[in-house]
Design an enzyme around this catalytic site. Structure first.
Site, PDB file in Angstrom:
ATOM      1  N   GLN A 132       0.862  -1.175  -0.124  1.00 41.50           N
ATOM      2  CA  GLN A 132      -0.029   0.147  -0.064  1.00 41.50           C
ATOM      3  C   GLN A 132       0.872   1.236   0.040  1.00 41.50           C
ATOM      4  O   GLN A 132       0.650   2.150  -0.739  1.00 41.50           O
ATOM      5  CB  GLN A 132      -1.056   0.007   1.138  1.00 41.50           C
ATOM      6  CG  GLN A 132      -1.952   1.028   1.112  1.00 41.50           C
ATOM      7  CD  GLN A 132      -3.083   0.977   0.239  1.00 41.50           C
ATOM      8  OE1 GLN A 132      -3.208  -0.440  -0.263  1.00 41.50           O
ATOM      9  NE2 GLN A 132      -3.849   1.916  -0.283  1.00 41.50           N
ATOM     10  N   GLU A 186       2.735 -25.547   8.949  1.00 45.31           N
ATOM     11  CA  GLU A 186       3.028 -26.210  10.245  1.00 45.31           C
ATOM     12  C   GLU A 186       1.946 -25.963  10.911  1.00 45.31           C
ATOM     13  O   GLU A 186       2.115 -25.557  12.468  1.00 45.31           O
ATOM     14  CB  GLU A 186       4.231 -25.601  10.606  1.00 45.31           C
ATOM     15  CG  GLU A 186       5.449 -25.852   9.974  1.00 45.31           C
ATOM     16  CD  GLU A 186       6.689 -26.235  10.716  1.00 45.31           C
ATOM     17  OE1 GLU A 186       6.689 -26.212  12.115  1.00 45.31           O
ATOM     18  OE2 GLU A 186       7.801 -25.961  10.354  1.00 45.31           O
TER      19      GLU A 186
END
Length: 388
Positions: A344, A371
């Site tokens: 941004q 994970e």
């Protein structure tokens, strides 16, 4: 009470020197190839060579197995600094730890002596095979089978999904059901599988949003026979070993997330100080300054959580399951937020491949998923809280 009695962690001069050394290698040898590695979806061989040359490829392996014996905090610093330059490359030390951690926790001395030194020497990499197509978060629902034969060997049949560095690694810790009629979750055993074992093969590379330089493939077992002395731990203890492994290695994913976020913040800071609009640098606008402040604040909080969890991992503290899950969950959420804000801040340029923040944003996403998804991390934390 001394400082050492109440400090949750302390960075030593050695840790700071390590950070400087890894950052130099990452900036000089890894960062220049990161965009090309991503664009071509190629394994980062130059990074692997640089990490091996400096003993940063598997720093966690103990000296008794010819490793450098870095503690858990030092290993996280290595992963963090490499991820700051290239997330794909940071999976080299991270997955070497993931693959070998079951051995470190539970294998016999003979298995450790056979498989840890080649990894420490940079002669082999080690991957981890737990997830399957229908057994992701529900690891106990795995279908891969390892049936014992009269001669004591085991024959594996089935598959594993989403295996990081599959096809590049020489060794694999594989979890498989050894007692199909046994109690769910207590009928799984861990084994070491070697790349050239007959009946062992790989699926096609997955086409991914990010970490494109790290190959992700399925493992396929078709009457793959392995010797019984490759078992890791005792029969039926595989899932327990796998979950203990994740308690330790989730911390490294937190470190990876911190590194990715730091790389994005560093680049965004440099950009906003140079980019001019309305006659002045956009860094002078308070709205953007507030964004930068929030990014840095959350990133530093994530780093502190990861370092605390790493120290608990090193000590084997009883509350590691909560702190490992919390560090991974919080740091990966922060990485996604920081990298998105970095895009941004660069405006339209941030959305192009001319600048690295769009790659960092794509790379950050996986840290919220692998994970254990962040939803699963919250389940882990809640269970720990309810257990008291």
């Amino acid at each position: 009470m001394t400082a050492s009695e109440f400090d949750l962690y302390a960075l030593s001069e050695d840790h700071e020197a390590l950070r400087e050394a890894v950052r130099h290698v990452a900036e000089d040898k890894i960062a220049p190839h990161a965009a090309e590695v991503d664009e071509k979806s190629e394994f980062p061989q130059a990074a692997y060579d640089a990490l091996r040359a400096s003993d940063f490829h598997a720093p966690h392996i103990a000296e008794e197995y010819d490793g450098v014996g870095a503690d858990a905090l030092a290993t996280c610093i290595v992963i963090e600094e490499v991820a700051r330059a290239c997330a794909s490359s940071s999976l080299i030390p991270a997955v070497n730890k993931l693959g070998t951690m079951p051995l470190i926790l539970a294998a016999s001395d003979e298995v450790k002596a056979k498989y840890l030194p080649p990894v420490a020497a940079g002669e082999a990499m080690f991957s981890y095979g737990l997830s399957e197509r229908e057994a992701g978060s529900d690891t106990a629902g795995m279908r891969c089978r390892a049936l014992e034969q009269p001669d004591g060997s085991f024959v594996l049949n089935g598959q594993k999904s989403w295996i990081t560095n599959a096809g590049v690694s020489q060794f694999y810790t594989v979890l498989a059901v050894t007692d199909p009629d046994g109690p769910r979750g207590r009928n799984v055993t861990a084994f070491v599988v070697e790349k050239d074992d007959e009946g062992f093969g790989f699926g096609e590379k997955e086409h991914k949003l990010g970490i494109k330089g790290s190959p992700t493939r399925e493992l396929h077992f078709d009457d793959c026979r392995i010797p019984g002395d490759r078992m890791v731990g005792s029969p039926g203890e595989g899932l327990k070993i796998a979950l203990r492994t994740l308690d330790h290695t989730r911390v490294t994913i937190g470190a990876q997330a911190v590194g990715i976020a730091q790389g994005a913040l560093d680049f965004a800071l440099g950009y906003v100080k140079e980019r001019k609009q309305f006659g002045k640098a956009i860094a002078d606008f308070q709205g953007l300054q507030f964004m930068l402040a929030d990014m840095a604040m959350k990133l530093e909080a994530a780093r502190q959580m990861v370092y605390v969890a790493a120290s608990k991992s090193e000590r084997g503290d009883a509350d590691l399951p909560f702190f490992g899950a919390a560090a991974k969950c919080f740091a990966s959420d922060v990485a996604m937020e920081v990298t998105t804000d970095a895009v941004q801040l660069l405006g339209g340029y941030g959305y192009t491949k001319d600048f690295p923040v769009e790659r960092m944003m794509r790379d950050a996403k996986i840290t919220q998923i692998y994970e254990g998804t962040n939803q699963i991390q919250r389940v882990v934390m809640a269970r720990q809280l309810l257990k008291g």
